[in-house]
Design a protein around this motif. Structure first.
Motif, PDB file in Angstrom:
ATOM      1  N   TRP A 187      41.914 -53.709 -29.169  1.00  0.00           N
ATOM      2  CA  TRP A 187      41.416 -54.981 -28.667  1.00  0.00           C
ATOM      3  C   TRP A 187      40.574 -55.728 -29.697  1.00  0.00           C
ATOM      4  CZ3 TRP A 187      41.593 -59.093 -25.905  1.00  0.00           C
ATOM      5  CH2 TRP A 187      40.456 -59.797 -25.517  1.00  0.00           C
ATOM      6  N   SER A 188      39.610 -55.032 -30.268  1.00  0.00           N
ATOM      7  CA  SER A 188      38.727 -55.691 -31.224  1.00  0.00           C
ATOM      8  C   SER A 188      39.505 -56.197 -32.437  1.00  0.00           C
ATOM      9  CB  SER A 188      37.620 -54.732 -31.679  1.00  0.00           C
ATOM     10  OG  SER A 188      36.746 -55.363 -32.596  1.00  0.00           O
ATOM     11  N   ALA A 189      40.398 -55.373 -32.962  1.00  0.00           N
ATOM     12  CA  ALA A 189      41.178 -55.786 -34.128  1.00  0.00           C
ATOM     13  C   ALA A 189      42.055 -56.991 -33.804  1.00  0.00           C
ATOM     14  CB  ALA A 189      42.030 -54.620 -34.620  1.00  0.00           C
ATOM     15  N   GLU A 190      42.601 -57.027 -32.598  1.00  0.00           N
ATOM     16  CA  GLU A 190      43.443 -58.152 -32.199  1.00  0.00           C
ATOM     17  C   GLU A 190      42.638 -59.447 -32.131  1.00  0.00           C
ATOM     18  OE1 GLU A 190      46.267 -59.688 -28.488  1.00  0.00           O
ATOM     19  OE2 GLU A 190      45.191 -57.778 -28.345  1.00  0.00           O
ATOM     20  N   VAL A 191      41.454 -59.386 -31.541  1.00  0.00           N
ATOM     21  CA  VAL A 191      40.619 -60.579 -31.433  1.00  0.00           C
ATOM     22  C   VAL A 191      40.209 -61.078 -32.811  1.00  0.00           C
ATOM     23  CG1 VAL A 191      38.410 -61.471 -30.605  1.00  0.00           C
ATOM     24  CG2 VAL A 191      39.778 -59.984 -29.133  1.00  0.00           C
ATOM     25  N   VAL A 192      39.780 -60.155 -33.665  1.00  0.00           N
ATOM     26  CA  VAL A 192      39.332 -60.550 -34.999  1.00  0.00           C
ATOM     27  C   VAL A 192      40.467 -61.199 -35.787  1.00  0.00           C
ATOM     28  CG1 VAL A 192      38.507 -59.675 -37.222  1.00  0.00           C
ATOM     29  CG2 VAL A 192      37.480 -58.841 -35.100  1.00  0.00           C
ATOM     30  N   SER A 193      41.623 -60.556 -35.791  1.00  0.00           N
ATOM     31  CA  SER A 193      42.732 -61.082 -36.587  1.00  0.00           C
ATOM     32  C   SER A 193      43.278 -62.390 -36.013  1.00  0.00           C
ATOM     33  CB  SER A 193      43.845 -60.044 -36.683  1.00  0.00           C
ATOM     34  OG  SER A 193      44.386 -59.757 -35.397  1.00  0.00           O
ATOM     35  N   THR A 194      43.360 -62.488 -34.688  1.00  0.00           N
ATOM     36  CA  THR A 194      43.892 -63.707 -34.085  1.00  0.00           C
ATOM     37  C   THR A 194      42.978 -64.891 -34.339  1.00  0.00           C
ATOM     38  OG1 THR A 194      44.988 -62.425 -32.349  1.00  0.00           O
ATOM     39  CG2 THR A 194      44.678 -64.773 -31.940  1.00  0.00           C
ATOM     40  N   LEU A 195      41.679 -64.691 -34.173  1.00  0.00           N
ATOM     41  CA  LEU A 195      40.752 -65.800 -34.419  1.00  0.00           C
ATOM     42  C   LEU A 195      40.728 -66.179 -35.892  1.00  0.00           C
ATOM     43  CD1 LEU A 195      37.712 -65.031 -32.066  1.00  0.00           C
ATOM     44  CD2 LEU A 195      39.582 -66.652 -31.740  1.00  0.00           C
ATOM     45  N   ALA A 196      40.892 -65.210 -36.778  1.00  0.00           N
ATOM     46  CA  ALA A 196      40.957 -65.532 -38.204  1.00  0.00           C
ATOM     47  C   ALA A 196      42.188 -66.381 -38.504  1.00  0.00           C
ATOM     48  CB  ALA A 196      40.975 -64.252 -39.029  1.00  0.00           C
ATOM     49  N   THR A 197      43.299 -66.052 -37.857  1.00  0.00           N
ATOM     50  CA  THR A 197      44.517 -66.846 -38.043  1.00  0.00           C
ATOM     51  C   THR A 197      44.329 -68.265 -37.514  1.00  0.00           C
ATOM     52  OG1 THR A 197      45.913 -64.886 -37.891  1.00  0.00           O
ATOM     53  CG2 THR A 197      46.966 -67.015 -37.483  1.00  0.00           C
ATOM     54  N   LEU A 198      43.745 -68.370 -36.326  1.00  0.00           N
ATOM     55  CA  LEU A 198      43.502 -69.690 -35.754  1.00  0.00           C
ATOM     56  C   LEU A 198      42.542 -70.498 -36.617  1.00  0.00           C
ATOM     57  CD1 LEU A 198      43.184 -68.824 -31.953  1.00  0.00           C
ATOM     58  CD2 LEU A 198      45.149 -69.793 -33.153  1.00  0.00           C
ATOM     59  N   SER A 199      41.589 -69.821 -37.233  1.00  0.00           N
ATOM     60  CA  SER A 199      40.657 -70.517 -38.110  1.00  0.00           C
ATOM     61  C   SER A 199      41.400 -71.133 -39.284  1.00  0.00           C
ATOM     62  CB  SER A 199      39.584 -69.544 -38.621  1.00  0.00           C
ATOM     63  OG  SER A 199      38.707 -70.182 -39.517  1.00  0.00           O
ATOM     64  N   GLY A 200      42.356 -70.402 -39.840  1.00  0.00           N
ATOM     65  CA  GLY A 200      43.143 -70.939 -40.938  1.00  0.00           C
ATOM     66  C   GLY A 200      43.995 -72.109 -40.514  1.00  0.00           C
ATOM     67  N   GLU A 201      44.551 -72.037 -39.299  1.00  0.00           N
ATOM     68  CA  GLU A 201      45.387 -73.122 -38.807  1.00  0.00           C
ATOM     69  C   GLU A 201      44.590 -74.394 -38.540  1.00  0.00           C
ATOM     70  OE1 GLU A 201      47.368 -71.694 -35.368  1.00  0.00           O
ATOM     71  OE2 GLU A 201      48.644 -70.276 -36.454  1.00  0.00           O
ATOM     72  N   SER A 202      43.330 -74.222 -38.141  1.00  0.00           N
ATOM     73  CA  SER A 202      42.523 -75.394 -37.786  1.00  0.00           C
ATOM     74  C   SER A 202      41.884 -76.054 -38.994  1.00  0.00           C
ATOM     75  CB  SER A 202      41.428 -74.987 -36.788  1.00  0.00           C
ATOM     76  OG  SER A 202      40.516 -74.081 -37.395  1.00  0.00           O
TER      77      SER A 202
END
Length: 535
Positions: A340-355
């Motif tokens: 769970w933690s790894a998924e949240v960290v990686s997904t938000l990092a990806t979204l940060s790059g997209e934004s």
């Protein structure tokens, strides 16, 4: 001790509460407040405007974790300071503002006395945790004690005390008592047990820590690691986890798709945060607010957001987290869903790059250079483009390394004077003021205060020749840009006139190189002009 005036006694009482620094501008009404400063061993800084005084006190309080103190004059002095008090109120910053007011016989008379207001006390009360008009020197100790009790054990906010000119001049006959030992409250053991049981049942917990947890970094880290929850830090909590911590997930939270991820959490542990819309956009705030939760806050009023089944822990964040960690360990202390933690960290990092905006790379280079600088500077921001960008990506190297005025009240002109206060509170740490050309012009004169008050300060002014963020908002809503194309002064000439250093960067690589090479010696203005000049 020989007899002293009430005004003189104020300084000696403050010294007994550990006050070392006062910010203010003397005037004919508050002279008695200044009589005791030297004898009490309290240093004083004169800003060029009372707004600068309260912003300095704000920065000083955030860095020292002690109340910033201001001495102000009647009327224009206090109204000049009101914006800074409101900023401190919204960001829960401890501040003690002591001001003069007209003589008792003049109050409410409307006879045109100097600095007269209809009701000065009422005007200031709206930006204070409490406000008091002192009419008898015998009550001075009690009122000061009440202020410091709030700072020690309640939600820190400005306290406003006004003293009529004739009361300041009256003799103070009482002994100068020392402060009592006051500890912040801790939640009831049964409430902590309820919270531990709830946390033990969660498989996908999420931790959000705000400014109310800035002194609870160790306890926050210990509990997060024990339960395996990802941690999101608000602007005022940056640095509570190391920037490379595998559970730190604060990037990308502003992306619209973040809500789809956050709603999968089965428990929110919110520590010292309002979950306000300036820290979280509407979609994220609504999602977080709808999750089953454990809320930790010193302010009981925040618990109005709890619903049936939620657990409210009213008390100090460090004590509550430590108690919860111990109780959780007694429940087996198992780690939640390990992915769970790894998924949240990686997904938000990806979204940060997209934004990331196409024109944000220049800012990113500067922010990365500041975050990785070996001196680990404190970055004090204003409401400006690089600060907004920092919301998405800045990872402070340690606690109390990143704060600004762009959340909460959101005033302009904060960055420079608040940076001066921060530098005075932490002389062992370099400080950077990060501010736009529009915001700097609100408090431009405080460059002279910096020259006089601190040994070194780097002021980075992001000069895009106007209120560009506001202009873009007007354009997006079909409004012609009016009042936004203000012309800044010649900042090099301003620096020369103020007697401070100056440098200029006109491309991203030069800017990053200047920041990386910064030695933090002397007060310097670094002007950044990366785009074409306006016609």
């Amino acid at each position: 001790m020989p007899a002293m005036t009430c005004g003189e006694a104020v300084s000696h009482l403050l010294a007994r509460y550990g006050v070392k620094q006062v910010f203010g501008i003397p005037g004919v009404h508050n002279l008695e407040l200044y009589r005791g400063l030297a004898g009490a061993g309290i240093a004083h800084v004169s800003p060029r405007h009372e707004q600068g005084a309260v912003f300095m006190a704000d920065g000083y309080a955030r860095m020292s974790r002690k109340p910033g103190v201001c001495f102000l004059i009647t009327g224009p002095g206090v109204t000049n300071a009101l914006t800074g008090m409101a900023q401190a109120y919204n960001d829960s910053v401890p501040m003690l503002v002591i001001a003069s007011v007209n003589r008792r016989r003049e109050l409410g008379m409307r006879d045109g006395a100097l600095h007269e207001m209809v009701d000065q006390h009422a005007a200031m009360s709206g930006a204070a945790g409490f406000a008091h008009r002192l009419l008898d020197p015998a009550n001075l100790e009690t009122v000061i004690a009440r202020a410091f009790a709030l700072f020690a054990a309640g939600r820190p906010r400005p306290v406003y005390i006004e003293i009529p000119v004739d009361v300041l001049e009256m003799p103070f006959d009482g002994p100068l008592a020392g402060p009592a030992t006051i500890r912040p409250p801790v939640p009831a053991p049964e409430a902590i047990e309820d919270a531990a049981e709830k946390l033990a049942r969660a498989r996908r917990p999420l931790v959000v820590a705000g400014g109310g947890s800035v002194q609870a970094g160790a306890a926050l880290k210990a509990l997060a690691e024990r339960c395996g929850a990802p941690v999101i830090l608000t602007t005022n909590a940056r640095g509570l986890l190391p920037p490379d911590h595998p559970q730190l997930a604060d990037n990308g939270i502003m992306h619209p798709q973040a809500a789809d991820l956050l709603k999968r959490a089965d428990l929110l542990l919110a520590v010292g945060t309002e979950l306000g819309p300036t820290d979280f956009p509407g979609h994220s705030a609504a999602t977080l607010g709808g999750l089953p939760s454990i809320r930790i806050d010193i302010d009981p009023a925040q618990m109005r957001r709890c619903r049936a089944g939620d657990v409210a822990l009213v008390g100090d964040a460090a004590g509550a987290l430590a108690g919860l960690d111990a109780a959780y360990a007694n429940h087996g202390g198992r780690v939640a869903d390990p992915g769970w933690s790894a998924e949240v960290v990686s997904t938000l990092a990806t979204l940060s790059g997209e934004s990331a905006r196409a024109d944000g790379a220049d800012i990113d280079q500067m922010l990365d250079a500041l975050a990785s600088h070996p001196a680990q500077p404190v970055v004090v921001g204003d409401s400006a483009a690089p600060v907004y960008r920092g919301f998405r990506r800045y990872r402070a190297p340690q606690p109390l390394s990143w704060f600004n005025s762009a959340t909460g009240y959101g005033t302009l002109g904060y960055g420079l004077p608040a940076a001066i206060g921060a530098r005075l509170a932490a002389p062992h740490r370099p400080v950077v003021a990060l501010i736009g050309d529009g915001g700097l012009q609100f408090t431009l004169a405080e460059l002279a205060s910096a020259r006089d008050a601190v040994a070194d300060l780097l002021v980075i002014v992001w000069n895009n020749e106007g209120y560009v963020e506001i202009e873009q908002a007007m354009t997006q809503t079909g409004i012609k840009g009016i009042g936004v194309d203000i012309r800044p002064p010649d900042f090099e000439a301003v620096a020369r006139a103020m007697g401070i250093g100056y440098a200029r960067a006109e491309d991203a690589s030069t800017l990053a190189a200047l920041v990386e090479a910064e030695q933090f010696v002397g007060v310097r203005l670094l002007e950044v002009r990366l785009g074409p000049e306006r016609p």
